[in-house]
Design an enzyme around this catalytic site. Structure first.
Site, short mmCIF file in Angstrom:
data_model
loop_
_atom_site.label_atom_id
_atom_site.label_comp_id
_atom_site.label_asym_id
_atom_site.label_seq_id
_atom_site.Cartn_x
_atom_site.Cartn_y
_atom_site.Cartn_z
N GLY A 12 63.35 7.86 -1.03
CA GLY A 12 63.51 7.87 -2.49
C GLY A 12 64.81 7.21 -2.91
N GLN A 13 65.03 7.19 -4.23
CA GLN A 13 66.25 6.57 -4.76
C GLN A 13 67.53 7.18 -4.15
OE1 GLN A 13 67.74 5.86 -9.18
NE2 GLN A 13 68.18 7.98 -8.62
N ASP A 14 67.66 8.50 -4.25
CA ASP A 14 68.89 9.15 -3.79
C ASP A 14 69.02 9.07 -2.28
OD1 ASP A 14 69.06 9.76 -6.44
OD2 ASP A 14 69.26 11.93 -6.16
N ASP A 57 56.59 16.92 7.15
CA ASP A 57 56.14 17.07 5.76
C ASP A 57 56.63 18.42 5.22
OD1 ASP A 57 53.50 15.65 4.10
OD2 ASP A 57 54.35 17.53 3.38
N ALA A 80 63.75 15.74 -0.80
CA ALA A 80 62.31 15.52 -0.96
C ALA A 80 61.75 16.48 -2.01
CB ALA A 80 61.58 15.74 0.36
N ALA A 81 60.89 15.95 -2.87
CA ALA A 81 60.25 16.77 -3.91
C ALA A 81 59.20 15.92 -4.62
CB ALA A 81 61.27 17.25 -4.94
N SER A 124 68.32 20.52 -10.49
CA SER A 124 68.15 19.56 -11.57
C SER A 124 68.52 20.12 -12.93
CB SER A 124 66.67 19.13 -11.60
OG SER A 124 66.38 18.48 -12.81
N GLU A 126 66.82 19.64 -15.37
CA GLU A 126 65.56 20.05 -15.99
C GLU A 126 65.44 21.58 -16.02
OE1 GLU A 126 62.54 18.31 -17.37
OE2 GLU A 126 64.34 17.18 -17.80
N TYR A 148 57.57 21.24 -13.14
CA TYR A 148 58.65 20.71 -12.28
C TYR A 148 59.93 21.53 -12.46
CZ TYR A 148 62.52 17.69 -10.84
OH TYR A 148 63.67 17.21 -10.27
N GLY A 184 62.56 4.65 -9.42
CA GLY A 184 61.12 4.40 -9.49
C GLY A 184 60.73 3.88 -10.87
#
Ligand code: NDP
Ligand code: GDR
Length: 326
Positions: A12-14, A57, A80-81, A124, A126, A148, A184
């Site tokens: 991923g990005q991070d 996984d 990962a998420a 996060s 969020e 999420y 993304g």
């Protein structure tokens, strides 16, 4: 002696920014990747010779235990998420499995293999959702607004709980939105920078967006992975807000991005209700003073620099000067 790190979510990005930072610090870097019919390693392509990838996984407890046994890491960064908020409304159960229970699977694996391993959890902003105070800090109550966000609240508290129950060095970084040229394309910032490049180069006519009034505290991913690492180098584990303290709307992002290529955003942006969410987070703004005081951390890249960096990279991609597949 050099340290060993294991990164989940390394593709991923991070993951890409963190892997580079840890390599620069002399770490041996291992990454967990889930099995796919095609290898999607575009973001870490430049590092691929210097890191070791392993299949496992978040849904498979035994695969995580085996991976930790095989790599004997000093530090685990759990990035990962299922990280896209709209998908969490479509697939709330899967989001809960990855983003909430996945954290417990990682922590249980640490308990089983060695409680000496340090653990970073990617929490996060969020979690703040309908904000209870502004700016938000480590003590602000959570009120998540999506499956999420709810899953991240679980991941946050289970990390705190394992720290308190089993004396594991477990940190939770409450990171506000952070972006980069490796973001993304579904996320609004990269969706805009990619569209601006395409429109400028005559390959796209319009850009359809949802809520233009949403305010976010946007920073640069390269700055934020440094905060993750710093948290893991302290004498005691703790939780930290990582943010810039500056708020901008989606509309502001459009304006700076289109201005950068000499276009007026209002001529190209249209609203499509399909991009509105059942419940949205209207405003977020973080107070990073604890990270500044304890970690000596502060953001280096400004909002304008971030937007321009993303648009410039997408101009290079769309024009074919850069072919990194991201
Ligand atoms: P990305 O969506 O770019 O990356 C998510 C990563 O998780 C990918 O490597 C993905 O692998 C991996 N992954 C997803 N499901 C599984 C699974 N079942 N097993 C193994 N790996 C899996 O996210 P970011 O890099 O932007 O974010 C990193 C973390 O930080 C996430 O947990 C996110 O929720 C959190 N976060 C991000 C913020 C941001 O603004 N970027 C802010 C706050 C928190 P694959 O390539 O196979 O899909
Ligand atoms: P967010 O990021 O939900 O904050 O989660 P995203 O970029 O998806 O949305 C930010 C805001 O922009 C509004 N918006 C749109 N969003 C998208 N994706 N597409 C659109 O067309 C659009 N139009 C307007 C959204 O409504 C929202 O208010 C990100 C993720 O990286 C999470 O994993 C992370 O935890 C949080 O940031 C902090």
């Amino acid at each position: 002696m050099s340290k060993t790190a294991l990164i989940t979510g390394i593709t991923g990005q991070d993951g890409a920014y963190l892997a580079q930072l840890l390599l620069d610090q002399g770490y041996e870097v291992h990454g967990m990747v889930r099995r796919s019919s095609s290898d999607r390693f575009d973001r870490i392509e430049p590092l691929i010779e210097d890191i070791t990838l392993h299949q496992a996984d978040l849904l498979d407890q035994l695969s995580i235990v085996r991976l930790i046994e095989a790599t004997s890491p000093d530090e685990i960064y759990n990035l990962a998420a299922q990280s896209f908020v709209p998908t969490s409304f479509e697939q709330p159960l899967l989001t809960g499995e990855f983003t909430a229970l996945g954290v417990t699977r990682m922590l249980e694996a640490i308990r089983q293999v060695s409680t000496e391993i340090r653990f970073y959890q990617a929490s996060s902003s969020e979690m703040f959702g309908t904000v209870q105070e502004t700016p938000q800090r480590e003590t602000t109550p959570f009120w998540p607004r999506s499956p999420y966000g709810v899953a991240k609240v679980y991941g946050h508290w289970i990390t705190v709980n394992y720290r308190e129950s089993y004396d594991i060095f477990a940190c939770s970084g409450i990171l506000f939105n952070h972006e980069s040229p490796l973001r993304g394309k579904q996320f609004v910032t990269r969706k805009i920078s990619d569209a601006v490049a395409r429109i400028k180069l005559g390959k796209q006519e319009k850009l359809s967006l949802g809520n233009l009034d949403a305010e976010r505290d946007w920073g640069f991913a390269g700055d934020y992975v440094r905060a993750m690492w710093l948290m893991m180098q302290q004498d005691t584990p703790d939780d930290y807000v990582v943010s810039t303290g500056q708020r901008h709307t989606v509309r502001d992002f459009c304006q700076v991005a289109f201005d950068h290529v000499g276009l007026n955003w209002e001529d190209y942006v249209e609203i499509d209700p399909a991009f509105l969410r059942p419940a949205d987070v209207n405003t977020l703004c973080g107070d990073f003073s604890k990270a500044h005081e304890n970690l000596g951390w502060q953001p280096e890249v400004t909002f304008e620099q971030l937007v321009q960096m993303m648009v410039d990279t997408d101009l290079d991609r769309v024009s074919g000067k850069l072919n990194d597949g991201v």
